[in-house]
Motif scaffolding. Sequence first.
Motif, PDB file in Angstrom:
ATOM      1  N   ARG A  10      -6.653  27.669 -10.228  1.00  0.00           N
ATOM      2  CA  ARG A  10      -5.484  26.940 -10.729  1.00  0.00           C
ATOM      3  C   ARG A  10      -5.399  25.536 -10.138  1.00  0.00           C
ATOM      4  N   TYR A  11      -4.982  24.584 -10.977  1.00  0.00           N
ATOM      5  CA  TYR A  11      -4.759  23.189 -10.587  1.00  0.00           C
ATOM      6  C   TYR A  11      -3.540  22.670 -11.324  1.00  0.00           C
ATOM      7  N   THR A  12      -2.974  21.601 -10.796  1.00  0.00           N
ATOM      8  CA  THR A  12      -1.998  20.826 -11.542  1.00  0.00           C
ATOM      9  C   THR A  12      -2.492  19.389 -11.574  1.00  0.00           C
ATOM     10  N   ALA A  13      -2.127  18.708 -12.648  1.00  0.00           N
ATOM     11  CA  ALA A  13      -2.416  17.284 -12.787  1.00  0.00           C
ATOM     12  C   ALA A  13      -1.079  16.600 -13.011  1.00  0.00           C
ATOM     13  N   LEU A  14      -0.795  15.609 -12.198  1.00  0.00           N
ATOM     14  CA  LEU A  14       0.492  14.929 -12.198  1.00  0.00           C
ATOM     15  C   LEU A  14       0.330  13.490 -12.664  1.00  0.00           C
ATOM     16  N   ASN A  15       1.167  13.058 -13.584  1.00  0.00           N
ATOM     17  CA  ASN A  15       1.240  11.645 -13.945  1.00  0.00           C
ATOM     18  C   ASN A  15       2.221  10.989 -12.973  1.00  0.00           C
ATOM     19  N   GLY A  16       1.691  10.482 -11.868  1.00  0.00           N
ATOM     20  CA  GLY A  16       2.544   9.965 -10.803  1.00  0.00           C
ATOM     21  C   GLY A  16       2.644   8.462 -10.725  1.00  0.00           C
ATOM     22  N   GLY A  17       1.850   7.746 -11.519  1.00  0.00           N
ATOM     23  CA  GLY A  17       1.889   6.287 -11.457  1.00  0.00           C
ATOM     24  C   GLY A  17       0.715   5.728 -10.688  1.00  0.00           C
ATOM     25  N   PRO A  18       0.670   4.402 -10.559  1.00  0.00           N
ATOM     26  CA  PRO A  18      -0.499   3.729  -9.991  1.00  0.00           C
ATOM     27  C   PRO A  18      -0.539   3.653  -8.462  1.00  0.00           C
ATOM     28  N   GLU A  19       0.421   4.222  -7.773  1.00  0.00           N
ATOM     29  CA  GLU A  19       0.499   4.047  -6.318  1.00  0.00           C
ATOM     30  C   GLU A  19      -0.684   4.625  -5.559  1.00  0.00           C
ATOM     31  N   PHE A  20      -1.265   5.713  -6.033  1.00  0.00           N
ATOM     32  CA  PHE A  20      -2.343   6.377  -5.308  1.00  0.00           C
ATOM     33  C   PHE A  20      -3.567   6.535  -6.194  1.00  0.00           C
ATOM     34  N   GLN A  21      -4.736   6.404  -5.593  1.00  0.00           N
ATOM     35  CA  GLN A  21      -6.007   6.548  -6.295  1.00  0.00           C
ATOM     36  C   GLN A  21      -6.851   7.600  -5.576  1.00  0.00           C
ATOM     37  N   PHE A  22      -7.730   8.241  -6.313  1.00  0.00           N
ATOM     38  CA  PHE A  22      -8.672   9.178  -5.699  1.00  0.00           C
ATOM     39  C   PHE A  22      -9.644   8.418  -4.815  1.00  0.00           C
ATOM     40  N   ASN A  23     -10.149   9.094  -3.781  1.00  0.00           N
ATOM     41  CA  ASN A  23     -11.265   8.552  -3.004  1.00  0.00           C
ATOM     42  C   ASN A  23     -12.164   9.711  -2.605  1.00  0.00           C
ATOM     43  N   GLU A  24     -13.263   9.392  -1.959  1.00  0.00           N
ATOM     44  CA  GLU A  24     -14.275  10.403  -1.633  1.00  0.00           C
ATOM     45  C   GLU A  24     -13.858  11.367  -0.528  1.00  0.00           C
ATOM     46  N   ALA A  25     -12.677  11.188   0.042  1.00  0.00           N
ATOM     47  CA  ALA A  25     -12.227  12.102   1.093  1.00  0.00           C
ATOM     48  C   ALA A  25     -11.992  13.508   0.549  1.00  0.00           C
TER      49      ALA A  25
END
Length: 161
Positions: A63-78
Amino acid sequence: MIASRPKIIPCLWFEKQAEEAARFYVSLLPDSRIDEVQTSPGDYPNGKAGDVILVEFTLAGSRYTALNGGPEFQFNEAISLQIDCDDQAEVDRLTEALSAVPEAEQCGWVKDRYGLSWQIVPRILTELLSDGAPDVKLRVFNAMMEMKRLNVAALEAAAKG
């Protein structure tokens, strides 16, 4: 509403592509589906009432959720999602589908069009690194370190010396 929910559900933050990304991801793996699409009951800082705000989905049984949260945070390799592949055909298919930044590929890691990192790993690599003699493990490890896309035949050849 979903009857049985796991205690921990990873949430992936997107600017506005949560539903698009979830639909793309579930198209790639068996035992995957969109479980629920929730819209916002009211306006919020990055959207308005009626916009998709949360997508609950199952990806390869998890199970996962995907949130439309806005541009404040981006994915990274962590953080990355690792896919355990049966064979080279599956490695190739998933790498082709997910890799949107070829220059970021290394040792089976790819970055998709949404910025999320994935590890596309053939099961044989885990087996060779877990069960082999120390010299076999070192040869397999060194071979892997030179690869962008993991190559099952080359890993098996490295194991044999």
